[in-house]
Design a protein around this motif. Sequence first.
Motif, short mmCIF file in Angstrom:
data_model
loop_
_atom_site.label_atom_id
_atom_site.label_comp_id
_atom_site.label_asym_id
_atom_site.label_seq_id
_atom_site.Cartn_x
_atom_site.Cartn_y
_atom_site.Cartn_z
N PHE A 1 0.89 -1.12 0.05
CA PHE A 1 0.25 0.44 0.09
C PHE A 1 0.74 1.48 -0.56
O PHE A 1 0.50 2.14 -0.62
N MET A 2 2.02 1.38 0.52
CA MET A 2 3.00 2.35 1.00
C MET A 2 3.60 2.74 -0.09
O MET A 2 3.66 3.25 -0.83
N GLN A 3 4.54 1.39 -0.74
CA GLN A 3 4.83 1.64 -2.44
C GLN A 3 3.97 2.41 -2.99
O GLN A 3 3.91 3.09 -4.34
N THR A 4 2.42 1.79 -3.23
CA THR A 4 1.99 2.53 -4.71
C THR A 4 1.03 3.72 -3.93
O THR A 4 1.17 4.70 -4.55
N TYR A 5 1.13 3.91 -3.24
CA TYR A 5 0.67 5.81 -2.57
C TYR A 5 1.97 6.89 -2.74
O TYR A 5 2.02 7.40 -3.30
N ASP A 6 3.18 6.52 -2.60
CA ASP A 6 3.90 6.33 -2.52
C ASP A 6 4.20 6.71 -3.84
O ASP A 6 5.12 8.34 -5.17
N GLN A 7 4.32 5.87 -5.21
CA GLN A 7 4.00 6.26 -6.69
C GLN A 7 3.10 7.20 -6.90
O GLN A 7 3.44 8.06 -7.84
N LYS A 8 2.06 7.24 -6.78
CA LYS A 8 0.75 7.95 -6.99
C LYS A 8 1.39 9.12 -6.43
O LYS A 8 1.00 10.63 -7.43
N GLN B 1 4.90 15.37 -10.60
CA GLN B 1 5.49 15.22 -12.17
C GLN B 1 4.62 15.60 -13.07
O GLN B 1 5.33 16.15 -13.98
N LYS B 2 3.34 15.55 -12.28
CA LYS B 2 2.46 15.27 -13.14
C LYS B 2 2.05 17.36 -13.50
O LYS B 2 1.77 18.64 -14.82
N ALA B 3 2.28 17.83 -12.30
CA ALA B 3 2.28 19.40 -11.59
C ALA B 3 3.10 20.43 -12.22
O ALA B 3 3.20 21.23 -12.55
N LYS B 4 4.40 19.44 -12.04
CA LYS B 4 5.22 20.21 -13.09
C LYS B 4 6.03 20.22 -14.53
O LYS B 4 5.74 21.63 -14.59
N GLU B 5 4.73 19.43 -15.29
CA GLU B 5 4.84 19.22 -16.15
C GLU B 5 4.06 20.12 -16.80
O GLU B 5 3.61 20.67 -17.54
N GLU B 6 2.56 20.38 -16.20
CA GLU B 6 1.10 21.15 -16.30
C GLU B 6 1.90 22.72 -16.15
O GLU B 6 1.51 23.49 -16.85
N GLU B 7 2.29 23.18 -15.08
CA GLU B 7 3.00 23.99 -14.59
C GLU B 7 3.49 24.78 -15.58
O GLU B 7 4.92 24.78 -16.72
N GLY B 8 3.80 26.01 -15.75
CA GLY B 8 4.26 26.74 -17.13
C GLY B 8 4.07 26.88 -18.65
O GLY B 8 3.64 27.08 -19.92
N THR B 9 3.04 25.70 -18.66
CA THR B 9 2.65 25.77 -20.32
C THR B 9 1.01 26.25 -20.36
O THR B 9 -0.18 26.12 -19.40
N PRO B 10 0.64 26.81 -20.99
CA PRO B 10 -1.00 27.40 -21.46
C PRO B 10 -1.40 26.91 -21.46
O PRO B 10 -1.50 26.63 -22.47
#
Length: 277
Positions: free
Chosen positions: A171-178, A184-193
């Motif tokens: 469970f903790m492994q799945t949670y950390d991965q999520k 990572q998704k937030a970093k990719e979306e940041e700065g993209t209009p």
Amino acid sequence: MVTYIEENMAGSIAGFNVLPIRLNRKSQSGHVLYYKEHNIRGDSASLPPDRTIFVLNVPPYCNKDCFVRLFSDCGRVDSVYLQEKPTSELLPKSTTKYFSHENISQGFKVAYVVFKSPSAVEKAMNRKHSEPYILISDDQPALEAGYKKWCTEYKSERPNLKDLQKEIDEFMQTYDQKVSEDIQKAKEEEGTPDDEGWITVTRKGSKKQKPVARKEHIEKQLKAKEKKKREDKELVNFYTFQVRETKREHIAELRRKFEEDKHRIAQLRAARKFKPY
């Protein structure tokens, strides 16, 4: 031997069909189940109204296999759900063994019997019960009751430590991965209009800002707010000694202000240039 309850409870009561049961042939006391069609507003994925019957007054020793035997002559039973109280939609099935959100009461409960076809519900509602149904017979597995049932449940509630640790680690492994994927998704979306030209700005992954130094007037304001909060929580002048202390503090404050005023007047007099006397 048929008990008085079984003789007088056959038939239907307030829209519920009555099904008398007995634990075994040697049992001197009987029990009755009340069931009817499960009618709810709208559609339910887990409890379809046209294929489900609702059962009340289910004793602790009656399990899912009992309901399969009770209603198998009406049609094929697809599934049986035991609940602590009535519900319109069942909880999703738990994927964990030791942290299940299903709460099945150890006492009396309700049951939902889901058939394979709607015709089975009609047969169950039209069925007449002239004699009580025997739950335990020679060709059927015995039900655990009394102290044996409680001992089995006690042992089943004590998990295997290795299996429990394995499930927690997964469970903790799945949670950390999520969490890492979300960052990572937030970093990719940041700065993209987007289509309208707006840019999404998030705080995830950003550097922590240095704390701003507090000035003297800000410190005084914070201390005043904290003092006011403490005074609001305290009982002021509730006890006799509090009244005495308040009066004493008020007199001391007046004396202090009087001495300050005397000292200020003395300084003003000393600073005057015109001295008529």
